[in-house]
Design an enzyme around this catalytic site. Structure first.
Site, mmCIF file in Angstrom:
data_model
loop_
_atom_site.group_PDB
_atom_site.id
_atom_site.type_symbol
_atom_site.label_atom_id
_atom_site.label_comp_id
_atom_site.label_asym_id
_atom_site.label_seq_id
_atom_site.Cartn_x
_atom_site.Cartn_y
_atom_site.Cartn_z
ATOM 1 C CB SER A 133 46.883 42.930 35.646
ATOM 2 O OG SER A 133 45.729 42.772 36.562
ATOM 3 C CE LYS A 159 46.702 40.560 39.223
ATOM 4 N NZ LYS A 159 47.719 41.163 40.145
ATOM 5 C CG LEU A 160 41.708 35.640 33.735
ATOM 6 C CD1 LEU A 160 40.762 34.852 33.520
ATOM 7 C CD2 LEU A 160 41.843 36.657 32.569
ATOM 8 C CE LYS A 161 43.141 43.031 39.209
ATOM 9 N NZ LYS A 161 44.113 43.194 40.635
ATOM 10 C CG ASP A 187 44.680 40.080 42.083
ATOM 11 O OD1 ASP A 187 45.208 41.308 42.106
ATOM 12 O OD2 ASP A 187 44.051 39.919 43.414
ATOM 13 C CG ASN A 189 42.315 43.060 43.908
ATOM 14 O OD1 ASN A 189 42.168 42.992 42.633
ATOM 15 N ND2 ASN A 189 43.294 43.347 44.578
ATOM 16 C CD GLU A 212 47.654 39.212 43.171
ATOM 17 O OE1 GLU A 212 47.494 38.959 42.109
ATOM 18 O OE2 GLU A 212 48.081 40.304 43.781
ATOM 19 C CG ASP A 237 48.562 42.471 46.269
ATOM 20 O OD1 ASP A 237 47.668 42.641 45.441
ATOM 21 O OD2 ASP A 237 49.252 43.218 47.025
ATOM 22 C CE LYS A 261 50.313 44.867 43.777
ATOM 23 N NZ LYS A 261 48.994 45.390 44.109
ATOM 24 N N GLY A 289 51.995 45.286 40.552
ATOM 25 C CA GLY A 289 52.066 46.507 39.817
ATOM 26 C C GLY A 289 50.933 47.287 40.335
HETATM 27 O O1 LIG Z 1 49.944 46.084 35.816
HETATM 28 C C1 LIG Z 1 49.535 46.955 36.758
HETATM 29 O O2 LIG Z 1 50.384 47.711 37.213
HETATM 30 C C2 LIG Z 1 48.447 46.500 37.609
HETATM 31 C C3 LIG Z 1 48.654 45.089 38.205
HETATM 32 C C4 LIG Z 1 47.491 44.966 38.967
HETATM 33 O O3 LIG Z 1 46.310 44.213 38.817
HETATM 34 N N1 LIG Z 1 47.197 45.691 40.047
HETATM 35 C C5 LIG Z 1 46.035 45.484 41.113
HETATM 36 C C6 LIG Z 1 46.270 44.591 42.196
HETATM 37 O O4 LIG Z 1 45.304 44.285 42.930
HETATM 38 O O5 LIG Z 1 47.231 43.997 42.180
HETATM 39 C C7 LIG Z 1 45.604 46.956 41.517
HETATM 40 C C8 LIG Z 1 45.345 47.776 40.565
HETATM 41 C C9 LIG Z 1 44.873 49.185 40.694
HETATM 42 C C10 LIG Z 1 45.182 49.591 42.169
HETATM 43 C C11 LIG Z 1 45.795 48.748 43.075
HETATM 44 C C12 LIG Z 1 46.006 47.541 42.864
#
Ligand SMILES: O=C(O)CCC(=O)N[C@@H](C(=O)O)c1ccccc1
Length: 366
Positions: A133, A159-161, A187, A189, A212, A237, A261, A289
């Site tokens: 990520s 995976k790009l935020k 992703d 969020n 995502e 998610d 998750k 994750g």
């Molecule tokens: O590689 C990892 O563990 C992080 C993967 C990731 O991007 N997690 C994000 C998500 O939205 O999925 C996240 C990060 C921090 C806290 C919550 C979620």
């Protein structure tokens, strides 16, 4: 299994680099660990809740309070992981807190019986392909350098935020620099609304594996409407907190892929239920994750080895986030992580390292 006592331990884990998402930037993890002690074994669970309720309503201090006042006292004197889920069911929410406790009980139970998480959950592989990520960056060149580094480490999926104002340009730049064949997903969020559908449809040009959580966690119907207006597969998610949510999302057509998750859904037993349900519907799942230490990472890697986990997960190497992990580090080999084969989660904290990063411990006798 008789529980003689439970420890709640808080540790401070600095990140090797800031990790920026559409809901904030993490520079360190304030982690709550749960250790369940029985007469012949002990088990560990990691609570993935962040310091602030920005990803979901849970946060580390709140999880500790829920465990201290309600969840731990609700456990019978003798209990196993299934009994733990039943004992905690009456309490609403607090799924990350519940997951940590149930996982610690399950780990103690499996260490005592000598069975690995992978074997107990039904793993079909001894190693899992790993994605990574990549957070929101200050500039495109910085992003491209980061992606190049991860690809050279061997990660099999990027995976790009994304968020409004940082979406089409970074995706286009990664595609132009690294070509059409790199498995790539984004992703959001929950950073967009259905009014952004025409803009999000422009991502269809980049052959992404998935988008995502584009919309809010409770926008199940709107995700179904969005899925009809874009060709990029929608993955949920934050919206999926239980097998019931997964069933509703699949029935509504709100997603065609699910990020599983265990922390978000209350533990590995519910995570497996979601895996089984999705697989029966032909819906792919992958293991998400939450920047876990090696404790949570070990259990996630075991889960990611189940047959329905057909897409690479956010199961990165320890060094993606931590210079020094509290367990022997998970290291990427040929784009994969080995599934721990030992009893329980198959890894143990390194006591000296754990003590160094510990900020508080609390012992709750039974
Ligand atoms: O590689 C990892 O563990 C992080 C993967 C990731 O991007 N997690 C994000 C998500 O939205 O999925 C996240 C990060 C921090 C806290 C919550 C979620």
């Amino acid at each position: 299994m008789k529980i003689t006592g439970i420890e709640m331990r808080r540790i401070a884990m600095p990140l090797v680099a800031p990790f920026r998402t559409s809901f904030g930037t993490e520079t360190a993890r304030d982690v709550l660990l749960v250790r369940v002690v029985t007469p012949d074994s002990e088990g560990w669970g990691e609570c993935a809740a962040m310091s602030e309720p920005l990803y979901s309503s849970e946060y580390a201090d709140g999880a500790a309070e829920a465990l201290r006042r309600f969840l731990i006292p609700a456990l019978p004197a003798r209990v196993d992981a299934f009994g733990t889920g039943r004992a905690l069911a009456p309490f609403k929410g607090h799924r990350m807190a519940k997951a940590a406790l149930e996982t610690a009980v399950l780990d103690a139970q499996l260490r005592s019986s000598g069975q690995s998480f992978a074997s107990f959950l039904g793993a079909a592989a001894e190693r899992v392909p790993c994605g990574v990520s990549v957070g929101i960056m200050d500039s495109i060149p910085e992003l491209l350098d980061a992606v190049e580094g991860y690809l050279s480490e061997g990660y099999v999926r990027i995976k790009l935020k994304i968020q409004p104002g940082w979406d089409l340009a970074p995706v286009r730049a990664v595609r132009e620099r690294f070509g059409p064949d790199v498995p790539l997903q984004v992703d959001a969020n929950a950073a967009y609304t259905l009014t952004d559908a025409p803009h999000l449809a422009k991502l269809d040009a980049f052959d992404l594996l998935l988008i995502e959580q584009p919309l809010a966690n409770d926008d199940m119907v709107q995700h179904a409407a969005l899925a009809r207006r874009i060709t990029t597969p929608v993955c949920l998610d934050e919206s999926i907190e239980s097998a019931e949510h997964a069933a509703a999302a699949i029935t509504l057509g709100a997603c065609s892929i699910i990020n599983v998750k265990p922390a978000r859904v209350g533990g590995y037993l519910e995570a497996r239920r979601i895996h089984d349900l999705a697989r029966a519907h032909g819906v792919a799942v992958w293991c998400g994750g939450m920047l876990e230490t090696g404790i949570g990472r070990a259990a996630n890697v075991a889960l990611a080895a189940l047959p329905g986990f057909t897409l690479p997960g956010d199961t990165s190497a320890s060094r993606r986030y931590f210079a020094t992990d509290i367990t022997p580090p998970f290291e990427l080999r040929d784009g994969h992580l080995n599934v721990p084969a030992g009893p329980g989660i198959g890894v143990d904290p390194v006591q000296d390292i754990l003590d160094e990063v510990t900020t508080s411990t609390e012992w709750i006798t039974r």
